[in-house]
Design an enzyme around this catalytic site. Structure first.
Site, PDB file in Angstrom:
ATOM      1  N   LYS A   1      31.907 -12.633  53.836  1.00  0.00           N
ATOM      2  CA  LYS A   1      32.920 -12.003  53.774  1.00  0.00           C
ATOM      3  C   LYS A   1      33.846 -12.387  52.562  1.00  0.00           C
ATOM      4  O   LYS A   1      33.949 -13.601  52.551  1.00  0.00           O
ATOM      5  CB  LYS A   1      33.612 -12.394  55.300  1.00  0.00           C
TER       6      LYS A   1
ATOM      7  N   LYS B   1      40.490 -14.841  51.404  1.00  0.00           N
ATOM      8  CA  LYS B   1      41.532 -15.481  50.522  1.00  0.00           C
ATOM      9  C   LYS B   1      41.203 -17.030  50.178  1.00  0.00           C
ATOM     10  O   LYS B   1      41.646 -17.578  49.294  1.00  0.00           O
ATOM     11  CB  LYS B   1      42.998 -15.589  51.300  1.00  0.00           C
TER      12      LYS B   1
ATOM     13  N   LYS C   1      39.078 -24.769  65.020  1.00  0.00           N
ATOM     14  CA  LYS C   1      39.592 -25.273  64.008  1.00  0.00           C
ATOM     15  C   LYS C   1      39.745 -26.559  64.245  1.00  0.00           C
ATOM     16  O   LYS C   1      39.599 -27.701  63.136  1.00  0.00           O
ATOM     17  CB  LYS C   1      41.020 -24.722  63.862  1.00  0.00           C
TER      18      LYS C   1
HETATM   19  P1  ADP Z   1      41.530 -14.007  54.962  1.00  0.00           P
HETATM   20  O1  ADP Z   1      39.998 -14.194  55.123  1.00  0.00           O
HETATM   21  O2  ADP Z   1      41.689 -13.189  53.623  1.00  0.00           O
HETATM   22  O3  ADP Z   1      42.402 -15.179  54.963  1.00  0.00           O
HETATM   23  P2  ADP Z   1      42.685 -13.293  57.410  1.00  0.00           P
HETATM   24  O4  ADP Z   1      41.557 -13.931  58.222  1.00  0.00           O
HETATM   25  O5  ADP Z   1      44.138 -14.037  57.419  1.00  0.00           O
HETATM   26  O6  ADP Z   1      42.205 -13.040  55.981  1.00  0.00           O
HETATM   27  O7  ADP Z   1      42.908 -12.047  58.168  1.00  0.00           O
HETATM   28  C1  ADP Z   1      43.970 -11.234  57.665  1.00  0.00           C
HETATM   29  C2  ADP Z   1      43.582  -9.482  58.155  1.00  0.00           C
HETATM   30  O8  ADP Z   1      42.645  -8.894  56.887  1.00  0.00           O
HETATM   31  C3  ADP Z   1      42.638  -9.381  59.277  1.00  0.00           C
HETATM   32  O9  ADP Z   1      43.176  -8.181  59.908  1.00  0.00           O
HETATM   33  C4  ADP Z   1      41.258  -9.205  58.910  1.00  0.00           C
HETATM   34  O10 ADP Z   1      40.625  -8.645  59.591  1.00  0.00           O
HETATM   35  C5  ADP Z   1      41.387  -8.414  57.517  1.00  0.00           C
HETATM   36  N1  ADP Z   1      40.352  -8.861  56.620  1.00  0.00           N
HETATM   37  C6  ADP Z   1      40.307 -10.069  55.900  1.00  0.00           C
HETATM   38  N2  ADP Z   1      39.207 -10.425  55.355  1.00  0.00           N
HETATM   39  C7  ADP Z   1      38.419  -9.070  55.438  1.00  0.00           C
HETATM   40  C8  ADP Z   1      37.311  -8.441  54.863  1.00  0.00           C
HETATM   41  N3  ADP Z   1      36.518  -9.338  53.835  1.00  0.00           N
HETATM   42  N4  ADP Z   1      37.056  -7.095  55.054  1.00  0.00           N
HETATM   43  C9  ADP Z   1      37.657  -6.657  55.968  1.00  0.00           C
HETATM   44  N5  ADP Z   1      38.924  -6.876  56.507  1.00  0.00           N
HETATM   45  C10 ADP Z   1      39.263  -8.135  56.337  1.00  0.00           C
HETATM   46 NA    NA Z   2      45.339 -14.803  59.158  1.00  0.00          NA
END
Ligand code: ADP
Ligand code: NA
Length: 330
Positions: A197, A200, A114
């Site tokens: 992937k 958000k 980061k």
């Molecule tokens: P984002 O990428 O949406 O910001 P985070 O990194 O905050 O998500 O992850 C929050 C939770 O959601 C974690 O447990 C992560 O493993 C799960 N997660 C996020 N995106 C995915 C995805 N595309 N497929 C499966 N699990 C996901």
């Molecule tokens: Na997170």
């Protein structure tokens, strides 16, 4: 109270969760809360480690809580609360900062990644101290089990090291938690770019299924998902990433195996598969969305519920904090 204590946190980082969060995290927590004494925290203090719009952060914190409740986290049996409502988190984090080596914290790969992305001037001391705040989160609740993805393993290992160090230096105080690496649950990919992937913070707006999208919007996005020119509803991550992604979501949400779905859609077009998936997704998220809107429509009631759960969390956290303060001579 023989149920093992479990702790997990999530950042209030967007207005809506996306389907990957639901499949990859929420469904798992929903199950775990049955067999564990679960504490789920919306970690707004952690969110401050990168620049935030104050009004948006407050709003996203409440919206995140509403989505967790609507999706099945039961705020009566699980302690679902907002991190900043329990001051002990910041207080214990400070004590843990003082027993963490600068070099030790510098080796955290999430910080290295980061800070490399932000550059030196935009990298805050808060970002550097993130893992010690996370250690405080976990240790305050005498947590036995921390279910995290592989990317968080190093932080939980640090938490174990700090707990062990504190205990040996000042006397037995903290429960040393187990890392429970959640086995890679289904990974969901961007609808428009099915080798990336879904996230958000994804770049393609049409590629993300938001929990709070209107059902018609969700259906449209699914109907326009990228597939391939080959035809054939077959799971093949390598050569048919788009179709495989649709099958994964379908399988998890409908509770049916991939091969069962392949059989059902054998000899049929992608349009049929997409229509079927759209029904399953809107059938799942439609009622959740309604419930979220209801909860957000009564912010006073939601705040009351969060305040009540913060009191429950505080009762446990304050006891641990008092023990730790006493040990170090505060
Ligand atoms: P984002 O990428 O949406 O910001 P985070 O990194 O905050 O998500 O992850 C929050 C939770 O959601 C974690 O447990 C992560 O493993 C799960 N997660 C996020 N995106 C995915 C995805 N595309 N497929 C499966 N699990 C996901
Ligand atoms: Na997170």
């Amino acid at each position: 109270t023989a149920k093992p204590r479990l702790y997990s946190g999530m950042q209030p980082s967007a207005e809506s969760l996306q389907i990957g969060n639901y499949i990859g995290a929420l469904l798992n927590w929903k199950q775990l809360q049955e067999t564990h004494d679960a504490f789920f925290s919306i970690v707004d203090l952690h969110a401050l480690t990168v620049a935030q719009d104050p009004a948006l952060l407050a709003e996203n914190t409440r919206r995140t809580a509403a989505q967790y409740i609507a999706a099945g986290i039961d705020p009566a049996s699980s302690t679902l609360y907002v991190q900043s409502h329990v001051p002990a988190h910041a207080q214990l984090a400070w004590v843990l900062n003082t027993i963490t080596g600068f070099g030790e914290a510098s080796r955290m790969t999430q910080f290295k990644d980061k800070s490399a992305r932000h550059g030196t001037d935009a990298t805050t001391v808060g970002l550097f101290a993130y893992p010690m705040l996370m250690a405080a989160d976990i240790l305050l609740y005498n947590t036995e089990i921390v279910p995290v993805g592989e990317d968080q393993r190093q932080h939980v290992e640090l938490t174990r090291d700090l707990a062990t160090r504190f205990n040996s230096r000042f006397g037995d105080t903290f429960v040393v938690p187990e890392v429970d690496i959640v086995k890679e649950t289904a990974k969901i990919y961007d609808l428009q770019n099915p080798t990336a992937k879904m996230s958000k913070s994804a770049s393609s707006p049409a590629g993300v299924i938001w929990l709070l999208d209107e059902p018609s919007v969700t259906a449209k996005k699914i109907m326009r998902a990228v597939t391939d020119a080959e035809g054939g509803v077959v799971f093949d991550r390598e050569n048919k990433p788009g179709v495989s992604n649709l099958l994964t979501m379908y399988s998890v949400l409908a509770g049916r195996s991939i091969s069962e779905l392949e059989d059902e859609y054998a000899g049929r077009g992608y349009g049929d598969l997409k229509k079927g998936l759209a029904e399953v997704v809107t059938g799942t998220f439609g009622p959740i969305r309604e419930r979220v809107l209801e909860l957000l429509d009564d912010p006073a009631e939601l705040d009351r519920l969060l305040a009540h759960n913060a009191e429950r969390a505080s009762a446990v956290a304050e006891e641990t904090l008092a023990r730790a303060y006493d040990r170090v001579g505060l």
